[in-house]
Scaffold this motif. Structure first.
Motif, short mmCIF file in Angstrom:
data_model
loop_
_atom_site.label_atom_id
_atom_site.label_comp_id
_atom_site.label_asym_id
_atom_site.label_seq_id
_atom_site.Cartn_x
_atom_site.Cartn_y
_atom_site.Cartn_z
N PHE A 157 0.83 -1.21 0.00
CA PHE A 157 0.00 0.00 0.00
C PHE A 157 0.86 1.26 0.00
CE2 PHE A 157 -3.28 -2.96 1.65
CZ PHE A 157 -4.19 -2.76 0.62
N SER A 158 2.04 1.17 0.62
CA SER A 158 2.90 2.35 0.66
C SER A 158 3.38 2.74 -0.73
CB SER A 158 4.12 2.09 1.53
OG SER A 158 3.72 1.75 2.82
N LEU A 159 3.57 1.75 -1.58
CA LEU A 159 4.13 2.05 -2.90
C LEU A 159 3.13 2.83 -3.76
CD1 LEU A 159 6.02 -1.23 -3.80
CD2 LEU A 159 7.01 0.97 -3.28
N LEU A 160 1.83 2.66 -3.47
CA LEU A 160 0.82 3.25 -4.35
C LEU A 160 1.00 4.76 -4.60
CD1 LEU A 160 -2.44 1.40 -3.35
CD2 LEU A 160 -1.37 1.48 -5.58
N PRO A 161 1.06 5.58 -3.55
CA PRO A 161 1.14 7.02 -3.83
C PRO A 161 2.36 7.39 -4.66
CG PRO A 161 0.80 6.61 -1.49
CD PRO A 161 1.07 5.29 -2.12
N MET A 162 3.42 6.59 -4.53
CA MET A 162 4.64 6.92 -5.27
C MET A 162 4.56 6.46 -6.72
SD MET A 162 8.47 5.61 -4.57
CE MET A 162 7.91 3.95 -4.45
N ILE A 163 4.03 5.26 -6.92
CA ILE A 163 4.01 4.70 -8.27
C ILE A 163 3.00 5.41 -9.16
CG2 ILE A 163 3.50 2.60 -9.57
CD1 ILE A 163 5.98 2.16 -8.14
N VAL A 164 1.86 5.77 -8.60
CA VAL A 164 0.85 6.45 -9.41
C VAL A 164 1.39 7.82 -9.78
CG1 VAL A 164 -1.44 7.45 -9.34
CG2 VAL A 164 -1.05 5.19 -8.40
N THR A 165 1.28 8.15 -11.05
CA THR A 165 1.90 9.38 -11.55
C THR A 165 1.29 10.60 -10.85
OG1 THR A 165 2.54 10.51 -13.54
CG2 THR A 165 0.32 9.66 -13.48
N ILE A 168 -2.28 11.91 -11.75
CA ILE A 168 -3.40 11.08 -11.32
C ILE A 168 -3.54 11.13 -9.80
CG2 ILE A 168 -4.29 8.72 -11.28
CD1 ILE A 168 -4.35 9.96 -14.01
N GLY A 169 -2.41 11.01 -9.13
CA GLY A 169 -2.44 11.04 -7.67
C GLY A 169 -3.04 12.34 -7.15
N PRO A 219 6.81 7.46 0.55
CA PRO A 219 7.05 6.03 0.34
C PRO A 219 8.45 5.73 -0.15
CG PRO A 219 4.94 6.63 -0.57
CD PRO A 219 5.58 7.90 -0.14
N PHE A 220 8.99 6.61 -0.99
CA PHE A 220 10.33 6.36 -1.51
C PHE A 220 11.34 6.36 -0.36
CE2 PHE A 220 14.30 8.35 -3.09
CZ PHE A 220 14.74 7.27 -3.83
#
Lengths: 342, 348, 293
Positions: A157-165, A168-169, A219-220
């Motif tokens: 779940f932590s990766l989501l905010p970072m991976i989503v561009t 979009i975020g 998240p990073f």
């Protein structure tokens, strides 16, 4: 490996990079020294039932021809760099001369598009970067404490905010902070102010953008610090315990020094990423109260039919200059290390 | 089968000199060992022979061909790497067959050649396994098998035993020696282990800091080291080295005095002798000083003094007992002494 | 196996767990909320009366007879032809990953095995390009691309994305190839291979973990790109992200925000799957830079 063999492997990458990185930079420099053609006016007579009137209009044909001959526009030297939408030296001098106090000076400078963008970009970089590292570090420490079972899902779940561009975020958050959205409505209840809107005031918009920045990048920092925590030297940790260090002292004297190189890495990456903040401004529709250097360039280029190539290129050059200043300490240190090694 | 010549070979990276003026003639069928501490240029020298490193200056001749500008594949050599360089995706059989495949040896000969090599390195039972499923010693033998599957002009071995445990090292060492004498192929073998060098080599080349220090048979190197470096590098424990003055055949250092040495030289010298050449005596010893430590080795005891800055050890018989700080004497026969110039380190 | 260093008092544990839970909610809730809401009508997702409506969906029930509706998706995918953008995105991402990995493995291998110090300059370049906003280069592309008449096409955007990402790709692959022991390809060279054969026979079979990790990042660059694709692609060639942005302008006015919400969710779902499959590799890739940096 002899040079010939080396090149035979590397040439495809080299060509791509020369064509699409080196040449465009040359093109940016060239364009930044040019500005759009002046309108060629033509005087024509329009004759109607009430006699003829002289009319001045743009000579489309001549303009088209001129554009074809000189697509980059006319040479303008460094003019674009110093005009009112970039460094605005004249305006600054004038503001400096006529402003009553610092407050007024600041406010008037903030109205100049380039300085407005520069100040936002720099504040975003300087505020978001340390917050990201702090939040990321705290999350890493606590995730390291919880039972192993949770770790996989937490990381997922932590990766989501970072991976989503970012676009979009920030849109997703934008809809939620809308006064009709879940967060916006809750905040109104919380502060008992039915007119509260995060979009209305420039200050709140800035705060929203900074918050988004931390949410996006924490998240990073977390992932990197968490990986670092897995490699904390157990021997040092145990000897610290034997020496009588308490929990906090162990973090302070063993964990943090061990994570230091990683912290520098995260800081560097974050400085670079935050300096080019751009998409959240579009996602949050915040251009009225916040703008960044990247956004300025984007905006110049987006003007349909007549993009301001010269202006965009000049801002690009100034941005690149800013990055070089930002990276100078890092580049210098790398250069020293490189020299020491060889 | 060929002789291998290195003519004034140099390797430089920028201003750093990796190999300095390496000049050597290696006879056909010779087993030559390059010996030296890490960073001495021995591996670089071997890699230049293999063609994996460019030669900055000088010439390398394989038989009657100058091979400086040849690709590794055209040099007709085979090599065993320190970490073996096995292809992890191929089976043992495929690994050994690999050189035949890429060198386009006719397919129908492959099986026989692979089986012969596998037999020589005792791997017949493991042919279907992949490297990950093998022990360290077995992997090492796959690398050997791959090297001997064809008949190259030269074998190169880069510290092939350094990743094995002590016991396996001894048996594999014997196997390599045996293989080489059967195959009669010129072999260059790189190691930092002086025992490997002593046991395997026809001739040893001792290198340090990119330069050849001494070339000779193992006995020559052990008995008449050419300089202080070779003296201290060869032998276990290392040769004792004490600084002092030589005057009319008498060496005088701190806590040590040896008479009956050569009288034609005088000045600041370094005296060297091996621990096993000296013996503990009750009186009239060349050394007479309080001891620094005494270590029981089982078959003997090692008595150590601190003379000037240097630690000096002498082998005593296993019954010998003394306390630290006791004054003990030792006798050093003059003919067991080596003398080196303190300035240059060269043998006098 | 209880390690005293890992023993913690109960309150501390409770605190840790609650912080973790709060973080998970902060990180994941917006996405889950939007996904859930994308099946509602606008009146529910942006409810004037009560935000709980977005969960229960009374207006959706009223309008469609069910608390779930595909209206937003139908509008976006069919009416507004979002599927075109999806196809374009697929083309762009697959091509970018394929091209940049093909060029990158060759180049990265050469850099890793070259004795010369090119790698330093490469690192510096990767650093500078990592820092440079993509938009700054784009202002250099536009005019020449108009002149050459290659503006607006997918291949143009693909090659630009490859180029801008290439320093980073090369750097990552180079440090990965460095971790493959030299002995492997040198053994192949001595065994009779040319450099290309050694690369093909000895390196390619073992390079996949690193190539996949690097590929993940190429994928993300291409999939998530907004700056390049929005400026260099013509209207009908737009990929998902810029397409969503152009939805925003039009749909907001027409009261069709749900189209945009549906499109946004459509673009997030593949990333969900992506993270689920590649979580481990992503994490190791993110930290690889820090360790080798």
């Amino acid at each position: 490996m002899p040079h010939k063999v080396f090149l035979s492997f590397l040439w495809p990458s080299l060509i791509v990079m020369i064509l699409f990185i080196a040449l465009p930079i040359v093109s940016v420099v060239y364009q930044s020294l040019h500005v759009e053609h002046e309108q060629i006016m033509i005087v024509g007579e329009t004759c109607g039932p009430f006699g003829c009137t002289e009319e001045v209009s743009v000579d489309a044909e001549a303009m088209g021809k001129l554009r074809e001959e000189k697509p980059a526009g006319r040479f303008n030297g460094l003019g674009t760099y110093f005009n009112e939408s970039h460094l605005a030296t004249d305006e600054i001098a004038e503001i400096f001369a006529t402003s009553a106090d610092f407050r007024e000076f600041r406010n008037r400078v903030m109205n100049l598009p380039f300085y407005n963008a520069l100040i936002f970009t720099v504040s975003y970089t300087l505020i978001v970067t340390p917050l990201v590292m702090l939040v990321g570090f705290i999350i890493a420490i606590v995730v390291n404490m919880v039972p192993r079972l949770f770790k996989g899902p937490v990381i997922f779940f932590s990766l989501l905010p970072m991976i989503v561009t970012p676009l979009i975020g920030s849109l997703v958050l934008f809809w939620m902070i809308d006064s009709r959205g879940v967060i916006g409505a809750s905040l109104q209840v919380l502060f008992a102010d039915p007119t509260l809107s995060l979009k209305a005031s420039p200050t709140l918009t800035w705060v929203t953008l900074f918050t988004y920045g931390v949410w996006h990048s924490a998240p990073f920092a977390f992932v990197v610090f968490y990986a670092g925590l897995q490699t904390v030297p157990q021997d040092t940790m145990e000897s610290a315990m034997v020496d009588g260090a308490n929990r906090w002292e162990r973090i302070r004297f063993v964990t943090i020094p061990h994570l230091m190189p990683l912290a520098i890495f995260v800081a560097l990456m974050q400085l670079m990423d935050n300096f080019r903040v751009f998409e959240p401004i579009i996602g949050f529709a915040a251009s009225a109260s916040a703008s960044s250097l990247s956004y300025l360039i984007f905006n110049d280029l987006r003007i349909s039919n007549t993009p301001l190539f010269g202006s965009a290129a000049a801002t690009s050059m100034l941005t690149i200059f800013g990055i070089i200043i930002l990276l100078l300490p890092v580049l210098r240190q790398n250069w020293r290390e490189f020299n020491r090694k060889s | 089968m060929a002789r291998l010549q290195l003519k004034n070979v140099n390797k430089r990276w920028g201003s750093f000199v990796g190999v300095d003026n390496f000049d050597l003639d290696i006879a056909d069928q010779e087993f030559l060992v390059l010996l030296g501490p890490s960073g001495c240029g021995k591996t670089t020298t071997m890699r230049m022979i293999a063609g994996l490193e460019e030669v900055s200056e000088g010439e390398i001749w394989l038989g009657d061909r100058m091979v400086n500008n040849l690709e590794p594949k055209d040099r007709d050599i085979s090599m065993v790497f320190q970490s073996y360089g096995l292809y992890p995706n191929l089976t043992v059989y495929e690994n050994i067959r690999f050189p035949l495949r890429v060198r386009l040896v006719p397919k129908e000969q492959h099986d026989e050649m692979v089986m012969r090599a596998a037999r020589m390195v005792e791997l017949e039972d493991f042919l279907d396994r992949r490297p990950a499923e093998l022990s360290g010693g077995q992997r090492q033998r796959v690398a050997l098998g791959r090297a001997i599957v064809r008949k190259p002009t030269v074998f190169l071995m880069d510290e092939p035993l350094s990743n094995l445990d002590a016991k396996l090292r001894v048996s594999t060492r014997a196997q390599i020696k045996n293989l080489q004498s059967k195959l009669k192929t010129t072999t260059v073998y790189v190691t930092h282990d002086q025992i490997e060098a002593m046991t395997l080599a026809d001739r040893v080349v001792v290198m340090n800091k990119g330069r050849i220090q001494q070339v000779g048979t193992p006995t020559e190197i052990y008995d008449t080291p050419a300089n202080v470096f070779v003296a201290s590098f060869i032998g276990s424990p290392a040769m004792n080295l004490v600084q002092g003055r030589l005057e009319k055949g008498v060496f005088q250092g701190q806590g040590i005095r040896v008479i009956g040495l050569r009288a034609d030289k005088s000045g600041n010298v370094t005296l060297g002798f091996r621990a096993e050449d000296a013996e503990i005596v009750k009186t009239d010893g060349n050394i007479s000083a309080p001891i620094y430590s005494i270590e029981l080795l089982g078959e003997a005891s090692m008595v150590t003094w601190r003379l000037g800055g240097a630690l000096v050890s002498v082998r005593a018989n296993k019954g010998f007992r003394a306390e630290i700080e006791d004054v003990v004497q030792a006798d050093i026969p003059a003919d067991a002494c080596h003398l080196f110039d303190t300035e240059t380190g060269e043998r006098l | 196996m209880s390690n005293p260093a890992e023993k913690r008092p109960l309150p501390l544990k409770a605190l840790a767990i609650s912080i973790v839970l709060i973080w998970i909610i902060i990180a994941a809730f917006p996405f889950l909320w939007t996904m859930w809401g994308s099946f509602k009508v606008e009146g529910d997702f942006f409810s004037r009366s009560d935000w709980m409506n977005a969960v229960t969906g009374p207006l959706t029930q009223e309008k469609h007879g069910s608390t779930f509706t595909m209206e937003g998706y139908e509008g976006a995918w069919i009416e507004r032809e979002f599927y075109r953008a999806v196809i374009n995105t697929a083309i762009v991402t697959v091509s970018v990953v394929a091209v940049s990995l093909t060029l990158g493995t060759l180049g990265g291998y050469a850099l890793a095995r070259s004795g010369y110090k090119y790698s330093f300059w490469l690192l510096m370049m990767a650093l500078v390009f990592r820092a440079m906003p993509g938009v700054t280069l784009i202002s250099g592309y536009m005019l020449p691309f108009f002149e050459l008449n290659i503006w607006g096409y997918l291949p143009t955007a693909i090659i630009v994305l490859v180029a801008m990402n290439q320093p980073f790709t090369l750097w990552m692959l180079h440090s990965f190839f460095k971790s493959i022991p030299r002995d492997l390809d040198e053994a192949a060279l001595v065994d009779g291979c040319s450099r290309f054969q050694a690369f093909r026979l000895a390196i390619i079979p073992v390079m996949w973990p690193g190539v996949i990790t690097t590929g993940l990042f190429s994928f993300l660059t291409a999939y998530n790109d907004f700056a390049v694709t929005s400026m260099l692609l013509s209207e009908q060639n737009l990929t998902m992200i810029p397409q969503i942005n152009s939805f925003l302008g039009s749909s907001q006015e027409e009261g069709k925000v749900m189209y945009a919400v549906a499109a946004v969710v459509s673009s997030i779902v593949p990333l969900f799957v992506f993270i689920m499959i590649f979580q481990r590799r992503l994490v190791s890739g993110l930290t690889a830079g820090a360790v080798k940096g």
